[in-house]
Scaffold this active site. Structure first.
Site, PDB file in Angstrom:
ATOM      1  N   SER A 188       0.847  -1.192   0.000  1.00 30.85           N
ATOM      2  CA  SER A 188       0.000   0.000   0.000  1.00 30.85           C
ATOM      3  C   SER A 188       0.880   1.238   0.000  1.00 30.85           C
ATOM      4  CB  SER A 188      -0.896   0.020   1.242  1.00 30.85           C
ATOM      5  OG  SER A 188      -1.567   1.261   1.366  1.00 30.85           O
ATOM      6  N   TYR A 210      -1.839  -0.257  10.262  1.00 34.75           N
ATOM      7  CA  TYR A 210      -1.912  -0.846   8.912  1.00 34.75           C
ATOM      8  C   TYR A 210      -0.706  -0.415   8.081  1.00 34.75           C
ATOM      9  CZ  TYR A 210      -3.717  -1.299   4.083  1.00 34.75           C
ATOM     10  OH  TYR A 210      -3.876  -1.578   2.749  1.00 34.75           O
TER      11      TYR A 210
END
Length: 246
Positions: A141, A155
């Site tokens: 990501s 995250y």
């Protein structure tokens, strides 16, 4: 020559489902890993089969080693590819306000799950262990380098770990016939935002993206397919950012 066989975790929706469809169009047989939604996984399998390839769904929690083993022990044969895509954010907010069980779940799925899947892929694909070689793509990501303050730094930290996994494992497996790369999407129109309790987040933060819009899963999948294929035969240890300039 047999078709490549690729395992896609988190394959029942979002980027995973788009990747399965793109792999099927490219001639890959596919194992569609999913955690809960059997009906969605069955639809993805049916769509892949309609492209003329073999496909099977496999229920698995990627943070459980026995489940990971089942993903790779398939009636379709021995996998030659892995897309470690399963992931979730689960919560939006400051780390100080994020429950410990949520932090643990996010780390388990996004980082431990990727590590365990890559570990099993290395065992079955490495030529020095009797495998035929292969390729691994981890879905990371843009959060890994942006940090995602006030949203989900846990995250982001997990995805930074995924990036390190790509770099290290690529070196470890370079002489064993296995390439390892990553794809780092930015803001993409998937259900991950609603899953974190904020379905409107995507539209609210789109202004951050230099291209002025979120991405679509079908715009991420081709990068994954390319990294798995022969045209990327000299590419390993790379994390390819597909994030609209973010």
């Amino acid at each position: 020559m047999p078709a490549p066989l690729t395992v896609v975790t988190g394959g029942s929706r979002g980027i995973g489902a788009a990747t399965v469809a793109a792999l099927a169009r490219a001639g890959h047989d596919v194992v569609v890993g999913y955690r809960a939604d059997a009906d969605a996984a069955a639809r993805v399998v049916a769509d892949a089969e309609s492209a003329g390839v073999r496909a099977v769904a496999a229920r698995a929690d990627v943070a459980e080693p026995d489940d990971v083993d089942r993903l790779f022990d398939t009636e379709l044969g021995t996998p030659t590819g892995l897309v470690a895509n399963a992931g979730l954010t689960a919560h939006l907010g400051d780390l100080a306000d994020t429950p410990v069980d949520v932090v643990r779940t996010v780390l388990d799925v996004n980082l431990l799950g990727a590590v365990l899947c890559c570990r099993r892929a290395a065992q079955v694909m490495s030529t020095d262990r009797g495998g035929a070689g292969g390729a691994i793509v981890c879905v990371s990501s843009s959060a890994a380098t942006l940090g995602s303050a006030h949203e989900y730094v846990h995250y982001a930290a997990a995805k930074a770990g995924v990036d390190a996994l790509v770099v290290g494992l690529a070196k470890e497996l370079a002489a064993s016939g296995v390439r390892v790369n990553g794809v780092a999407p930015g803001l993409v129109r998937t259900g991950i935002h609603a899953g974190a309790g904020d379905a409107g987040r995507l539209d609210r933060v789109t202004a951050r993206v230099p291209m002025g819009r979120p991405g679509e899963p079908d715009e991420i999948a081709p990068a994954v397919v390319w990294l798995l294929g022969p045209d990327a035969g000299y590419v390993s240890g790379t994390v390819l950012r597909v994030a609209g300039g973010l």
